[in-house]
Design a protein around this motif. Structure first.
Motif, mmCIF file in Angstrom:
data_model
loop_
_atom_site.group_PDB
_atom_site.id
_atom_site.type_symbol
_atom_site.label_atom_id
_atom_site.label_comp_id
_atom_site.label_asym_id
_atom_site.label_seq_id
_atom_site.Cartn_x
_atom_site.Cartn_y
_atom_site.Cartn_z
ATOM 1 N N LEU A 1 23.271 76.144 31.978
ATOM 2 C CA LEU A 1 23.252 75.156 30.921
ATOM 3 C C LEU A 1 23.363 75.839 29.964
ATOM 4 C CD1 LEU A 1 20.672 72.793 31.744
ATOM 5 C CD2 LEU A 1 23.063 72.211 32.709
ATOM 6 N N PRO A 2 24.830 75.398 28.786
ATOM 7 C CA PRO A 2 24.658 75.514 27.115
ATOM 8 C C PRO A 2 23.130 75.241 26.803
ATOM 9 C CG PRO A 2 26.217 73.542 28.300
ATOM 10 C CD PRO A 2 25.112 74.300 28.831
ATOM 11 N N ALA A 3 23.301 76.698 25.787
ATOM 12 C CA ALA A 3 21.874 77.003 25.125
ATOM 13 C C ALA A 3 21.604 74.989 24.640
ATOM 14 C CB ALA A 3 21.736 77.747 23.630
ATOM 15 N N GLU A 4 21.598 74.198 24.179
ATOM 16 C CA GLU A 4 21.294 73.863 23.472
ATOM 17 C C GLU A 4 21.059 72.441 24.037
ATOM 18 O OE1 GLU A 4 25.730 72.646 23.672
ATOM 19 O OE2 GLU A 4 24.668 74.114 23.162
ATOM 20 N N ALA A 5 21.454 71.925 25.292
ATOM 21 C CA ALA A 5 20.623 71.699 27.033
ATOM 22 C C ALA A 5 19.927 71.455 27.292
ATOM 23 C CB ALA A 5 21.825 71.007 28.422
ATOM 24 N N LEU B 1 12.467 70.937 29.159
ATOM 25 C CA LEU B 1 13.779 69.154 29.417
ATOM 26 C C LEU B 1 14.474 70.062 29.555
ATOM 27 C CD1 LEU B 1 14.156 66.469 28.396
ATOM 28 C CD2 LEU B 1 13.514 67.323 25.905
ATOM 29 N N VAL B 2 16.048 69.141 30.109
ATOM 30 C CA VAL B 2 17.055 69.101 30.227
ATOM 31 C C VAL B 2 18.395 68.306 29.601
ATOM 32 C CG1 VAL B 2 17.249 71.443 32.141
ATOM 33 C CG2 VAL B 2 17.810 68.959 33.000
ATOM 34 N N ARG B 3 19.175 68.640 29.033
ATOM 35 C CA ARG B 3 19.932 67.044 28.392
ATOM 36 C C ARG B 3 21.300 67.222 29.527
ATOM 37 N NH1 ARG B 3 16.239 66.540 23.045
ATOM 38 N NH2 ARG B 3 16.555 68.385 22.959
ATOM 39 N N PRO B 4 21.653 67.366 30.020
ATOM 40 C CA PRO B 4 23.396 67.938 30.886
ATOM 41 C C PRO B 4 24.206 66.822 29.751
ATOM 42 C CG PRO B 4 21.506 66.894 32.292
ATOM 43 C CD PRO B 4 20.518 67.312 30.983
ATOM 44 N N ARG B 5 24.600 67.198 29.883
ATOM 45 C CA ARG B 5 26.602 66.397 29.623
ATOM 46 C C ARG B 5 27.264 66.116 30.226
ATOM 47 N NH1 ARG B 5 26.283 65.847 24.057
ATOM 48 N NH2 ARG B 5 24.735 66.581 22.749
ATOM 49 N N SER B 6 28.068 66.309 31.879
ATOM 50 C CA SER B 6 28.180 65.565 32.857
ATOM 51 C C SER B 6 27.194 65.898 34.110
ATOM 52 C CB SER B 6 28.760 66.844 33.146
ATOM 53 O OG SER B 6 28.658 68.140 33.238
ATOM 54 N N THR B 7 27.994 65.157 34.910
ATOM 55 C CA THR B 7 28.077 65.678 36.721
ATOM 56 C C THR B 7 27.995 66.714 36.647
ATOM 57 O OG1 THR B 7 28.416 62.601 37.153
ATOM 58 C CG2 THR B 7 28.229 64.091 38.961
ATOM 59 N N GLU B 8 29.020 67.401 36.283
ATOM 60 C CA GLU B 8 28.208 68.660 37.023
ATOM 61 C C GLU B 8 27.460 69.321 36.780
ATOM 62 O OE1 GLU B 8 32.190 66.828 37.287
ATOM 63 O OE2 GLU B 8 31.042 67.085 35.352
ATOM 64 N N VAL C 1 11.148 67.531 39.646
ATOM 65 C CA VAL C 1 12.095 66.825 38.602
ATOM 66 C C VAL C 1 11.954 65.128 37.893
ATOM 67 C CG1 VAL C 1 14.485 66.556 38.353
ATOM 68 C CG2 VAL C 1 13.942 68.746 38.975
ATOM 69 N N VAL C 2 11.824 64.886 36.772
ATOM 70 C CA VAL C 2 11.829 63.780 36.097
ATOM 71 C C VAL C 2 12.805 63.236 35.782
ATOM 72 C CG1 VAL C 2 10.000 62.581 35.552
ATOM 73 C CG2 VAL C 2 9.132 64.530 36.897
ATOM 74 N N PRO C 3 13.763 62.520 36.467
ATOM 75 C CA PRO C 3 15.004 62.230 35.483
ATOM 76 C C PRO C 3 14.641 60.774 34.773
ATOM 77 C CG PRO C 3 15.135 61.853 37.752
ATOM 78 C CD PRO C 3 13.612 61.776 37.925
ATOM 79 N N GLN C 4 15.362 60.373 33.384
ATOM 80 C CA GLN C 4 14.473 59.696 32.460
ATOM 81 C C GLN C 4 16.422 59.325 31.741
ATOM 82 O OE1 GLN C 4 12.793 62.409 29.885
ATOM 83 N NE2 GLN C 4 10.278 61.433 30.684
ATOM 84 N N ALA C 5 16.237 58.272 31.201
ATOM 85 C CA ALA C 5 16.863 58.020 30.114
ATOM 86 C C ALA C 5 16.335 57.804 29.551
ATOM 87 C CB ALA C 5 17.761 56.713 31.070
ATOM 88 N N LEU D 1 14.106 65.897 33.409
ATOM 89 C CA LEU D 1 16.566 65.554 32.964
ATOM 90 C C LEU D 1 16.734 63.825 32.691
ATOM 91 C CD1 LEU D 1 18.684 66.352 36.351
ATOM 92 C CD2 LEU D 1 19.132 64.832 34.087
ATOM 93 N N SER D 2 17.186 64.317 31.647
ATOM 94 C CA SER D 2 17.798 63.058 30.448
ATOM 95 C C SER D 2 19.035 63.088 30.514
ATOM 96 C CB SER D 2 16.857 63.353 29.071
ATOM 97 O OG SER D 2 17.276 62.302 28.249
#
Length: 471
Positions: free
Chosen positions: A22-26, A53-60, A76-80, A98-99
């Protein structure tokens, strides 16, 4: 990654593997940030200490995270937006949060087929306003619509004020992009108005609360823009009289776009926050709306006649400002209740013909357990929201509040209802789910979970209790 230094070697290795994709900010293990993401809005639901905590920006990126988590069996706990009221987004010890909040693009608005496609982190209100600019209408409107997201709404099958006419989130979801536990990307459903090819996988994931997969994209149906609604209010001597109006009004062929109930204790709570001039002798109130254009006034005149036949005094608003004032009372319930301290928000839904019985039996539950209960309802749906108020510093009162909360769910089931109409099960209600489902239903739920998440890493402990029933 300093926070991972004290982690078990296997988990530390897994997290380093995930972070590397992941990118560092994610990716973060900052303790203060993790603490702010540990829970949703449900009080007194247990939460663990997350590892990262991970905050991805894409489905990939979500898929890569899930592949690594599955490989190492990391929970893994998905969050919105974490606006839920059942503990469904709460952390468990050593988990990866996983937000999807950064998946926030509206991808397409199709005015011909009246559909739209958006990522899971798009806020409901932002989306609704965007489609309105095209002369279209997205009806699902949970009370949290200014902050909750389309993905979270789909994951919990969220409701709202206008469900009485238009239905819940699931009624508008046409298709999903879901990342499964092992990182497989699954696209379900369709864009077309009709389609019955294969099992309805879309609606298997709607309402699954992140236990079967991570929703990253939603395709929804839209409607033409609704007419400006007209609004009416009626005040009644008792809560039972107000609720008795609902089946009569609905059986009369009415299709209100909103039909909301507030009991006297709730009216008092709102008045303590802002004086809206409620009659001092009113035991309850109903607010009704119709958005049927020229037919709306006739709808509300029928509402007024039926209300008066049950001892109510009704008023049909004559202008939008007056209508907005009437709705303000209902919108203020949440913030006014929060000012009082701790409460448990119940979410029982019963058949409309049993609504009066449900509401009339709540004061006895409150008295028996020595707690205060205030009640609002999406009355047109039979969806009742009793708020059990208590002093969190009094251990005995906390216990009694939980007992009252459970008694309310038991009553709802006894009246042919369900333990949750729109908030979901999460942690808060999982011990009652087995009672509602029955042995066969519970077995099928567990088999579906095992098939899609064989390592049980997705939102572990939510929805389904480990085994058995509460009783």
């Amino acid at each position: 990654m300093s926070a991972s230094a004290s982690l078990p070697t296997s988990l530390d290795s897994a997290l380093r593997s995930i972070a590397g994709e992941l990118p560092a900010e994610a990716y973060t293990t900052d303790p203060d940030i993790l603490a702010s993401y540990r829970t949703d809005h449900a009080p007194f639901c247990p939460s663990g200490i997350p590892a990262a905590l991970v905050r991805p920006r894409s489905t990939e990126q979500v898929a890569e995270v899930m592949r690594r988590a599955y490989e190492h069996s990391v929970p893994v706990v998905p969050q919105a937006a974490r606006t839920g009221l059942a503990g469904g987004a709460n952390a468990v010890d050593g988990c990866l949060l996983l937000s999807v909040e950064r998946l926030d693009r509206i991808l397409e608005i199709d005015t011909v087929d009246q559909t739209a496609r958006a990522e899971a982190g798009v806020v409901n209100a932002v989306f609704s306003r965007a489609v309105a600019e095209h002369g279209l209408f997205y009806p699902p409107d949970p009370s949290s619509w200014e902050t909750s997201t389309l993905g979270g709404n789909a994951a919990t099958n969220a409701g709202g004020l206008c469900c009485v006419k238009y239905g819940v989130t699931g009624d508008f979801v046409r298709g999903l992009t879901v990342v499964l536990a092992d990182g497989t990307v699954l696209r379900t459903g369709r864009r077309t108005a009709k389609g019955v090819a294969g099992y309805d996988l879309t609606h298997l994931f709607v309402g699954s609360e992140g236990t079967l997969g991570v929703i990253t994209e939603v395709t929804v149906a839209l409607r033409p823009a609704a007419e400006r609604p007209l609004t009416a209010v009626a005040f009644f001597p008792t809560a039972g009289a107000a609720c008795a109006v609902v089946p009569d009004f609905m059986a009369d062929g009415a299709r209100p776009s909103l039909l909301e109930f507030m009991d006297r204790p709730t009216m008092d709570v709102v008045s303590g926050y802002q004086d809206l001039g409620f009659p001092s002798d009113a035991g309850a109130m109903l607010i009704a709306q119709s958005d049927r254009g020229e037919l709306a006034r006739g709808d509300l005149e029928r509402f007024a006649r039926i209300a008066e036949s049950h001892g109510g005094e009704a008023l049909v608003a004559t202008d939008p400002a007056e209508a907005e004032l009437l709705l303000q009372a209902r919108r203020l319930v949440g913030i006014a209740t929060e000012r009082l301290g701790s409460y448990l928000a119940d979410d029982v839904c019963v058949p409309r013909r049993r609504l009066a019985e449900m509401v009339e039996r709540l004061p006895a539950i409150a008295e028996r357990h020595g707690v205060r209960v205030t009640t609002v309802a999406h009355a047109g749906d039979g969806n009742v929201h009793p708020h059990v108020l208590f002093d969190r510093n009094d251990e005995g009162e906390v216990q009694r509040a939980h007992e009252a909360f459970g008694a309310i769910m038991d009553l709802g089931l006894a009246l042919g209802g369900t333990i949750t109409g729109e908030h979901g099960v999460g942690l808060l209600k999982r011990d009652w789910l087995a009672k509602e489902l029955g042995p066969a239903g519970l077995r099928v739920h567990r088999e579906v979970k095992a098939a899609l998440d064989p390592r049980h890493i997705l939102n572990p402990g939510k929805v389904l209790a480990a085994s058995g029933t509460r009783r």
